[in-house]
Design a protein around this motif. Structure first.
Motif, PDB file in Angstrom:
ATOM      1  N   LEU A   1       0.824  -1.203   0.000  1.00  0.00           N
ATOM      2  CA  LEU A   1       0.000   0.000   0.000  1.00  0.00           C
ATOM      3  C   LEU A   1       0.863   1.259   0.000  1.00  0.00           C
ATOM      4  CD1 LEU A   1      -2.617  -1.149   2.670  1.00  0.00           C
ATOM      5  CD2 LEU A   1      -2.969  -1.017   0.193  1.00  0.00           C
ATOM      6  N   ASP A   2       2.128   1.107   0.345  1.00  0.00           N
ATOM      7  CA  ASP A   2       3.096   2.200   0.330  1.00  0.00           C
ATOM      8  C   ASP A   2       4.416   1.618  -0.159  1.00  0.00           C
ATOM      9  OD1 ASP A   2       4.298   4.655   0.663  1.00  0.00           O
ATOM     10  OD2 ASP A   2       4.364   4.590   2.857  1.00  0.00           O
ATOM     11  N   ARG A   3       5.225   2.444  -0.780  1.00  0.00           N
ATOM     12  CA  ARG A   3       6.497   1.971  -1.321  1.00  0.00           C
ATOM     13  C   ARG A   3       7.636   2.359  -0.388  1.00  0.00           C
ATOM     14  NH1 ARG A   3       6.112   0.296  -6.649  1.00  0.00           N
ATOM     15  NH2 ARG A   3       4.204   0.920  -7.735  1.00  0.00           N
TER      16      ARG A   3
ATOM     17  N   GLY B   1       9.258  -3.026  -7.107  1.00  0.00           N
ATOM     18  CA  GLY B   1       9.376  -2.304  -8.361  1.00  0.00           C
ATOM     19  C   GLY B   1       8.187  -2.446  -9.304  1.00  0.00           C
ATOM     20  N   LEU B   2       7.121  -3.072  -8.832  1.00  0.00           N
ATOM     21  CA  LEU B   2       5.962  -3.278  -9.694  1.00  0.00           C
ATOM     22  C   LEU B   2       5.270  -1.960 -10.015  1.00  0.00           C
ATOM     23  CD1 LEU B   2       4.188  -6.449  -8.216  1.00  0.00           C
ATOM     24  CD2 LEU B   2       5.676  -6.311 -10.213  1.00  0.00           C
ATOM     25  N   GLY B   3       4.731  -1.856 -11.224  1.00  0.00           N
ATOM     26  CA  GLY B   3       3.923  -0.698 -11.581  1.00  0.00           C
ATOM     27  C   GLY B   3       2.620  -0.702 -10.804  1.00  0.00           C
ATOM     28  N   GLU B   4       1.961   0.442 -10.762  1.00  0.00           N
ATOM     29  CA  GLU B   4       0.769   0.574  -9.931  1.00  0.00           C
ATOM     30  C   GLU B   4      -0.345  -0.373 -10.367  1.00  0.00           C
ATOM     31  OE1 GLU B   4      -0.892   1.473  -6.624  1.00  0.00           O
ATOM     32  OE2 GLU B   4       1.031   2.367  -7.196  1.00  0.00           O
TER      33      GLU B   4
ATOM     34  N   ARG C   1      -0.095  -3.337 -11.870  1.00  0.00           N
ATOM     35  CA  ARG C   1       0.258  -4.711 -11.485  1.00  0.00           C
ATOM     36  C   ARG C   1       0.159  -4.887  -9.975  1.00  0.00           C
ATOM     37  NH1 ARG C   1       0.284  -9.059 -10.400  1.00  0.00           N
ATOM     38  NH2 ARG C   1       1.837 -10.716 -10.697  1.00  0.00           N
ATOM     39  N   LEU C   2       0.546  -3.858  -9.240  1.00  0.00           N
ATOM     40  CA  LEU C   2       0.480  -3.915  -7.784  1.00  0.00           C
ATOM     41  C   LEU C   2      -0.970  -3.988  -7.313  1.00  0.00           C
ATOM     42  CD1 LEU C   2       2.393  -3.915  -5.364  1.00  0.00           C
ATOM     43  CD2 LEU C   2       2.247  -1.412  -5.332  1.00  0.00           C
ATOM     44  N   THR C   3      -1.819  -3.215  -7.933  1.00  0.00           N
ATOM     45  CA  THR C   3      -3.244  -3.248  -7.591  1.00  0.00           C
ATOM     46  C   THR C   3      -3.831  -4.623  -7.875  1.00  0.00           C
ATOM     47  OG1 THR C   3      -3.503  -0.882  -8.040  1.00  0.00           O
ATOM     48  CG2 THR C   3      -5.502  -2.226  -8.077  1.00  0.00           C
ATOM     49  N   GLU C   4      -3.454  -5.191  -9.006  1.00  0.00           N
ATOM     50  CA  GLU C   4      -3.933  -6.530  -9.373  1.00  0.00           C
ATOM     51  C   GLU C   4      -3.485  -7.566  -8.345  1.00  0.00           C
ATOM     52  OE1 GLU C   4      -2.871  -9.846 -12.782  1.00  0.00           O
ATOM     53  OE2 GLU C   4      -2.723  -7.726 -13.305  1.00  0.00           O
ATOM     54  N   LEU C   5      -2.227  -7.466  -7.916  1.00  0.00           N
ATOM     55  CA  LEU C   5      -1.704  -8.405  -6.924  1.00  0.00           C
ATOM     56  C   LEU C   5      -2.448  -8.271  -5.596  1.00  0.00           C
ATOM     57  CD1 LEU C   5       1.907  -9.427  -6.236  1.00  0.00           C
ATOM     58  CD2 LEU C   5       0.607  -8.450  -4.359  1.00  0.00           C
ATOM     59  N   ARG C   6      -2.678  -7.036  -5.145  1.00  0.00           N
ATOM     60  CA  ARG C   6      -3.400  -6.830  -3.881  1.00  0.00           C
ATOM     61  C   ARG C   6      -4.796  -7.411  -3.952  1.00  0.00           C
ATOM     62  NH1 ARG C   6      -1.007  -1.400  -3.845  1.00  0.00           N
ATOM     63  NH2 ARG C   6      -2.963  -0.643  -4.742  1.00  0.00           N
ATOM     64  N   ARG C   7      -5.447  -7.244  -5.079  1.00  0.00           N
ATOM     65  CA  ARG C   7      -6.827  -7.724  -5.211  1.00  0.00           C
ATOM     66  C   ARG C   7      -6.922  -9.234  -5.273  1.00  0.00           C
ATOM     67  NH1 ARG C   7      -8.969  -3.393  -9.806  1.00  0.00           N
ATOM     68  NH2 ARG C   7      -9.410  -1.661  -8.358  1.00  0.00           N
TER      69      ARG C   7
END
Length: 256
Positions: free
Chosen positions: A64-66, A81-84, A86-92
């Protein structure tokens, strides 16, 4: 544990994680180099005095924070280093969240709230899966209700069901019992403990409550942004005593 062995990776890994806000003399060092490895199927509580970095730790560990420096891995995936997108997809798809505020959408039914992570992840809403997790948290007959028709404890149970629905790698809890009375808090903690013991879930929970922390396999104590101490599964009294000692030492250090 078998999952960790098979993948060669822990559920959560932090290496040299630092988080700094601002620059120069006014910089705030919220995290000062955290090295940590949490295995699958474990329940970890995170405690510390006010301003110790608990919330920042949770936010960095959950993507949620870098972090300013260092790396974070979730299930063996380097997320720093994931883009936003991809990061959102991973969190979901791979993480679950349970907060002090239940964060349920009042216009949706209980079932629809539970299915929301699947919808957001672009997956087909699985009503059978929703019924399954609602039954696990003791709300199998409440799928058609609205959140406002439920007690606070029941709403937190819905939040836990929502966190479980995607079968996540890790469930992150931020003071999940903070808004509940003692009896209801105990029920919610029993559900989280049951998710670890019965479902193989991995739970990382920030809490200020020694009783809640006593449900965990291990308690991590933060102070001034660093890991100051650890304690294997213990009693509330022993955890409270360790917190009292840590808080006192932190105050002495600040005064010096």
């Amino acid at each position: 544990m078998a999952r960790e062995t098979a993948l060669g990776a822990a559920a959560v890994e932090l290496a040299g994680v630092r988080r700094q806000y601002g620059r120069g003399a006014g910089a705030v060092h919220a995290l000062r180099g955290i090295d940590l490895r949490l295995p699958y199927g474990s329940f970890t509580a995170v405690m510390g005095p006010s301003g110790s970095g608990k919330s920042t730790f949770l936010q960095c560990a959950a993507g949620l924070d870098r972090p300013t420096a260092g790396s974070v891995r979730l299930g063996g995936t380097e997320i720093t280093g994931l883009g936003e997108n991809r990061l959102t997809e991973l969190r979901r798809s791979r993480l679950g969240f349970v907060f002090q505020a239940f964060n349920l959408l009042p216009s949706l039914t209980v079932e629809q709230n539970v299915l929301l992570p699947l919808r957001l992840a672009g997956k087909r809403p699985d009503r059978h899966r929703a019924a399954e997790v609602l039954t696990q948290v003791g709300l199998g007959d409440k799928g058609g209700r609205r959140p406002a028709e439920l007690s606070g404890g029941q709403q937190q149970r819905v939040a836990i069901a929502r966190a479980l629905v995607t079968r996540p790698d890790v469930i992150f809890g931020d003071e999940p019992t903070g808004a509940l009375d003692t009896t209801t808090a105990a029920e919610v903690l029993a559900l989280l403990r049951g998710a670890v013991d019965g479902l193989g879930a991995t739970v990382v929970m920030v809490t200020h409550d020694p009783v809640a922390a006593a449900c965990a396999d291990r308690v991590l104590f933060l102070a001034d942004g660093a890991l100051a101490d650890t304690l294997p599964r213990s009693t509330p009294d022993r955890i409270a005593a360790r917190m009292t000692d840590l808080t006192a030492r932190t105050r002495v250090g600040a005064a010096a």
